[in-house]
Design a protein around this motif. Structure first.
Motif, PDB file in Angstrom:
ATOM      1  N   ASN A  33       0.819  -1.200   0.000  1.00  0.00           N
ATOM      2  CA  ASN A  33       0.000   0.000   0.000  1.00  0.00           C
ATOM      3  C   ASN A  33       0.857   1.257   0.000  1.00  0.00           C
ATOM      4  N   LEU A  34       1.906   1.270   0.812  1.00  0.00           N
ATOM      5  CA  LEU A  34       2.789   2.441   0.847  1.00  0.00           C
ATOM      6  C   LEU A  34       3.491   2.658  -0.485  1.00  0.00           C
ATOM      7  N   LYS A  35       3.925   1.590  -1.123  1.00  0.00           N
ATOM      8  CA  LYS A  35       4.595   1.722  -2.421  1.00  0.00           C
ATOM      9  C   LYS A  35       3.627   2.243  -3.474  1.00  0.00           C
ATOM     10  N   ARG A  36       2.382   1.743  -3.435  1.00  0.00           N
ATOM     11  CA  ARG A  36       1.374   2.189  -4.407  1.00  0.00           C
ATOM     12  C   ARG A  36       1.059   3.674  -4.208  1.00  0.00           C
ATOM     13  N   VAL A  37       0.865   4.064  -2.966  1.00  0.00           N
ATOM     14  CA  VAL A  37       0.564   5.465  -2.664  1.00  0.00           C
ATOM     15  C   VAL A  37       1.743   6.361  -3.011  1.00  0.00           C
ATOM     16  N   SER A  38       2.957   5.891  -2.754  1.00  0.00           N
ATOM     17  CA  SER A  38       4.128   6.722  -3.056  1.00  0.00           C
ATOM     18  C   SER A  38       4.272   6.949  -4.556  1.00  0.00           C
ATOM     19  N   LYS A  39       3.917   5.949  -5.362  1.00  0.00           N
ATOM     20  CA  LYS A  39       3.958   6.138  -6.813  1.00  0.00           C
ATOM     21  C   LYS A  39       2.948   7.190  -7.245  1.00  0.00           C
ATOM     22  N   ARG A  40       1.758   7.156  -6.645  1.00  0.00           N
ATOM     23  CA  ARG A  40       0.736   8.164  -6.971  1.00  0.00           C
ATOM     24  C   ARG A  40       1.204   9.559  -6.593  1.00  0.00           C
ATOM     25  N   VAL A  41       1.767   9.676  -5.399  1.00  0.00           N
ATOM     26  CA  VAL A  41       2.240  10.981  -4.927  1.00  0.00           C
ATOM     27  C   VAL A  41       3.363  11.500  -5.814  1.00  0.00           C
ATOM     28  N   LEU A  42       4.259  10.606  -6.215  1.00  0.00           N
ATOM     29  CA  LEU A  42       5.354  11.013  -7.090  1.00  0.00           C
ATOM     30  C   LEU A  42       4.821  11.517  -8.429  1.00  0.00           C
ATOM     31  N   ASN A  43       3.847  10.826  -8.990  1.00  0.00           N
ATOM     32  CA  ASN A  43       3.252  11.281 -10.247  1.00  0.00           C
ATOM     33  C   ASN A  43       2.557  12.630 -10.082  1.00  0.00           C
ATOM     34  N   MET A  44       1.848  12.817  -8.969  1.00  0.00           N
ATOM     35  CA  MET A  44       1.190  14.096  -8.726  1.00  0.00           C
ATOM     36  C   MET A  44       2.220  15.210  -8.569  1.00  0.00           C
ATOM     37  N   ALA A  45       3.327  14.928  -7.890  1.00  0.00           N
ATOM     38  CA  ALA A  45       4.374  15.940  -7.710  1.00  0.00           C
ATOM     39  C   ALA A  45       5.021  16.300  -9.045  1.00  0.00           C
ATOM     40  N   GLU A  46       5.245  15.296  -9.892  1.00  0.00           N
ATOM     41  CA  GLU A  46       5.817  15.572 -11.211  1.00  0.00           C
ATOM     42  C   GLU A  46       4.871  16.435 -12.039  1.00  0.00           C
ATOM     43  N   ASP A  47       3.582  16.126 -11.994  1.00  0.00           N
ATOM     44  CA  ASP A  47       2.603  16.927 -12.723  1.00  0.00           C
ATOM     45  C   ASP A  47       2.576  18.364 -12.219  1.00  0.00           C
ATOM     46  N   ALA A  48       2.604  18.530 -10.899  1.00  0.00           N
ATOM     47  CA  ALA A  48       2.593  19.870 -10.322  1.00  0.00           C
ATOM     48  C   ALA A  48       3.853  20.637 -10.703  1.00  0.00           C
ATOM     49  N   CYS A  49       4.982  19.956 -10.698  1.00  0.00           N
ATOM     50  CA  CYS A  49       6.244  20.602 -11.068  1.00  0.00           C
ATOM     51  C   CYS A  49       6.210  21.051 -12.523  1.00  0.00           C
ATOM     52  N   CYS A  50       5.679  20.184 -13.380  1.00  0.00           N
ATOM     53  CA  CYS A  50       5.588  20.536 -14.794  1.00  0.00           C
ATOM     54  C   CYS A  50       4.661  21.733 -15.001  1.00  0.00           C
ATOM     55  N   MET A  51       3.548  21.767 -14.278  1.00  0.00           N
ATOM     56  CA  MET A  51       2.621  22.890 -14.409  1.00  0.00           C
ATOM     57  C   MET A  51       3.271  24.187 -13.954  1.00  0.00           C
ATOM     58  N   VAL A  52       4.019  24.129 -12.853  1.00  0.00           N
ATOM     59  CA  VAL A  52       4.678  25.339 -12.347  1.00  0.00           C
ATOM     60  C   VAL A  52       5.738  25.819 -13.333  1.00  0.00           C
ATOM     61  N   THR A  53       6.555  24.903 -13.856  1.00  0.00           N
ATOM     62  CA  THR A  53       7.592  25.328 -14.788  1.00  0.00           C
ATOM     63  C   THR A  53       6.991  25.838 -16.098  1.00  0.00           C
ATOM     64  N   ASP A  54       5.897  25.248 -16.550  1.00  0.00           N
ATOM     65  CA  ASP A  54       5.220  25.745 -17.752  1.00  0.00           C
ATOM     66  C   ASP A  54       4.637  27.130 -17.499  1.00  0.00           C
TER      67      ASP A  54
END
Length: 57
Positions: A33-54
């Protein structure tokens, strides 16, 4: 802006260190469960980072 990124990176490193110490003591279901949630959080963080840099460019 650099302070924000530095804080985010520091938080991520501290979080990974704490997880690395705690994870081996947990049962298999909780580890999955922790690994699954961490993958989701990592994807959300990458998306947020991309939006901020764009937005900034």
């Amino acid at each position: 802006m650099m302070k924000v990124f530095r804080g985010m990176v520091t938080g991520a490193i501290v979080g990974m260190a704490v997880t690395a110490m705690i994870l081996p003591q947990l049962d298999k279901k909780t580890q999955r469960n922790l690994k699954r949630v961490s993958k989701r959080v990592l994807n959300m963080a990458e998306d947020a980072c991309c939006m901020v840099t764009d937005y900034m460019s």
